[in-house]
Enzyme design. Sequence first.
Site, PDB file in Angstrom:
ATOM      1  N   GLU A 187      -2.890   6.475   7.796  1.00  0.00           N
ATOM      2  CA  GLU A 187      -3.757   7.529   7.072  1.00  0.00           C
ATOM      3  C   GLU A 187      -4.738   8.210   7.989  1.00  0.00           C
ATOM      4  O   GLU A 187      -5.195   7.687   9.226  1.00  0.00           O
ATOM      5  CB  GLU A 187      -4.425   6.816   5.914  1.00  0.00           C
ATOM      6  CG  GLU A 187      -3.636   6.251   4.993  1.00  0.00           C
ATOM      7  CD  GLU A 187      -4.547   5.473   3.897  1.00  0.00           C
ATOM      8  OE1 GLU A 187      -3.836   5.402   2.668  1.00  0.00           O
ATOM      9  OE2 GLU A 187      -5.660   5.344   4.025  1.00  0.00           O
TER      10      GLU A 187
ATOM     11  N   ARG B  87      -7.158  -8.092  -8.630  1.00  0.00           N
ATOM     12  CA  ARG B  87      -7.708  -9.422  -8.819  1.00  0.00           C
ATOM     13  C   ARG B  87      -9.109  -9.307  -9.309  1.00  0.00           C
ATOM     14  O   ARG B  87      -9.589  -8.000  -8.981  1.00  0.00           O
ATOM     15  CB  ARG B  87      -7.688 -10.328  -7.656  1.00  0.00           C
ATOM     16  CG  ARG B  87      -8.104  -9.385  -6.290  1.00  0.00           C
ATOM     17  CD  ARG B  87      -7.983 -10.219  -5.139  1.00  0.00           C
ATOM     18  NE  ARG B  87      -8.148  -9.365  -3.823  1.00  0.00           N
ATOM     19  CZ  ARG B  87      -9.392  -8.787  -3.363  1.00  0.00           C
ATOM     20  NH1 ARG B  87     -10.205  -9.061  -4.014  1.00  0.00           N
ATOM     21  NH2 ARG B  87      -9.257  -8.414  -2.242  1.00  0.00           N
TER      22      ARG B  87
ATOM     23  N   LYS C  88       0.706  -1.241  -0.049  1.00  0.00           N
ATOM     24  CA  LYS C  88       0.051   0.038  -0.095  1.00  0.00           C
ATOM     25  C   LYS C  88       0.907   1.305   0.078  1.00  0.00           C
ATOM     26  O   LYS C  88       0.602   2.246  -0.640  1.00  0.00           O
ATOM     27  CB  LYS C  88      -0.841  -0.031   1.250  1.00  0.00           C
ATOM     28  CG  LYS C  88      -2.115  -1.066   1.233  1.00  0.00           C
ATOM     29  CD  LYS C  88      -2.901  -0.891   2.293  1.00  0.00           C
ATOM     30  CE  LYS C  88      -4.196  -1.899   2.027  1.00  0.00           C
ATOM     31  NZ  LYS C  88      -3.787  -3.267   2.016  1.00  0.00           N
TER      32      LYS C  88
ATOM     33  N   HIS D 215     -14.396  -3.523   9.227  1.00  0.00           N
ATOM     34  CA  HIS D 215     -13.601  -3.038   7.979  1.00  0.00           C
ATOM     35  C   HIS D 215     -13.898  -3.878   6.835  1.00  0.00           C
ATOM     36  O   HIS D 215     -13.286  -3.990   5.759  1.00  0.00           O
ATOM     37  CB  HIS D 215     -12.354  -2.763   8.138  1.00  0.00           C
ATOM     38  CG  HIS D 215     -11.980  -1.900   9.231  1.00  0.00           C
ATOM     39  ND1 HIS D 215     -12.249  -0.613   9.333  1.00  0.00           N
ATOM     40  CD2 HIS D 215     -11.511  -1.903  10.486  1.00  0.00           C
ATOM     41  CE1 HIS D 215     -11.999   0.180  10.277  1.00  0.00           C
ATOM     42  NE2 HIS D 215     -11.315  -0.576  11.071  1.00  0.00           N
TER      43      HIS D 215
END
Length: 667
Positions: free
Chosen positions: A200, A296, A116, A235
């Site tokens: 973040e 994917r 990421k 999440h």
Amino acid sequence: MFKKILIANRGEIACRVAATARRMAVRTVAVYSDSDANANHVRACDEAVHVGGSAPKDSYLRWEKILEAAKATGAEAVHPGYGFLSENEAFAQACAAAGIAFIGPPPSAIKAMGLKAESKQLMEKAGVPLVPGYHGHDQDPALLQREADRIGYPVLIKASAGGGGKGMRAVEKAADFAAALASCQREAVNSFGDDAVLIEKYVQRPRHIEIQVFGDTQGNCVYLFERDCSVQRRHQKVLEEAPAPGMTEAMRAEMGAAAVAAARAVNYVGAGTVEFIVEQRDGGEMNFFFMEMNTRLQVEHPVTEAITGLDLVEWQLRVASGEPLPLRQDQLQIHGHAIEARICAENPDKNFLPATGTLHVYRKPAQHTAFQRGDVRIDDGVREGGEISPFYDSMIAKLIVHGATRAEALARLDTALAQVHIVGVQTNVQFLRGILATDSFAHAKLDTALIERERAVLFDREPLGLPLAAAASVARTLLDERAMQDGDPFSRRDGWRSLGVTARVFAFEFRGEPQTATLRYLHDGALTLDVGGVSGALEIGRLPEGRIEVSFNGARHTLDVYERQATAHVFAAEGATRIVTIDRLAHAGDAQAEGGRLTAPMPGKVVSFSVKAGDKVSRGQALAVMEAMKMEHTIAAPADGMVEELMFAPGDQVTEGAELLRMAKAG
């Protein structure tokens, strides 16, 4: 086009890929673990190869064994599905080295988007908007804490190599950061073998909107519109829909262009999803920021298929075999609205604790005959009598509906969920129906906090109530007794008397409380029932396909009632519930006899203990952490007391009900 492919996955996605391959006259090879020897995906394929033990690391993650199976069976390509090896750069490279096509992006694209932090840096160069955060290589905990303090709380810690909600924690204040970081890193190592994280800013009132992209080897790239995946728990996505409610054509084009730019930045080939976090501001303005790219096929791809009329797996096969994309951007159109519900084996009222067991009853709504577009579609990899094991993801099935409008799709989804009957494993079906009925979801007031915001009406729900549950159980008992009678009027138990009234008392347990229902047989054979302060005439009848009809308290209901081990599982159009007949219970006192034992709520692995023998603990204090179904679960103290003994060590595998530690209650 390929003549034979190997599907390096299991469950519903393996079955789904096999269905398209069969339609395209492409032969398929399944791989399976010990516990999946008789699984549906094995039956769905033309051939099957055993690749190891039940745990993923012993089977579905052993890419050397999977490549051996592909070579041995003559498969020309491997479809990885999602999860497992689908975003494994080394596996994609090994396929290429072996001369076997990988039905997915090139290894370089997987590598670029797999971490990421690096992908954020790449997107910044490509001009794709980013959320403020830290994406650096230095993983010193003190530095990460300082970066979180700099960004400003709340922040989100995310496993750099992660996905699917694994290795992700929201932190509200600085004091909680260190513990959340340690837990996040443990889960990241267990799921991805890499404990690197990024930090973040946690966007307020965020929506999760993703764009489906597709590229080919000729350099073409298109976006197939968006999906809104804002409704999440822990999440992880619960409901997904397409198109995103409230999306303007201008914003759709802007997000689509950004997604294509992201794909082109890594020379992307095949199906991919660019995920954005969307900030909602007062006045309806929305800003979007790049989160990550999943290299994917996504779990939620069927809603895109429903609104476009396309088969994305067919596109994957065609692109991987060297064909150009079947359509240009200007040829793609949106038709209607689609919603997908993930039906999972879990208990929403216990923080979505995963459940395992046997699907003693598994009934589904009738599906539309069209494969790609229709009113109702179900993607699953299980069948009645099958097992939900602790080794894999808790998802049982995906239920997808399509309608001309969002309102039509929503109503259709609720009706279809009402026709899903599962007995033997706790599920989230009633919870899903509860979400659909909330003001937030019904009126498309979407954000990732929807479930928490609607907590008061979503958790600890009872859709049917005691009177109807008891009436259903009594009706089922009476109908079963009538079916066993041989016609002798003196052996009849329907209550007929030449004179007088007789009564029969049923004892139940409902929602953990003892209850009684009094059934009275009148002299003319009529019945009355008194339960939970409600009294009235009871009329019952048996309908085709095992259904029963119950009239009580002024209302008539058509019900499905399944009895198992003294529990009546009642399904009605309004919802479902269960009620236990007390006089048939065995070992009713076992739970009370356990005293101060704390047991494992599911099979899994002990990750850590936060206490030791002799420690005093308070009610609600975290005592241990278990890992099961790829997620961590905290075991808390049920009362004040003192720890007497730890029964296992970190790393030990435990069975459901195993005693983890012994605790003496205070006083």
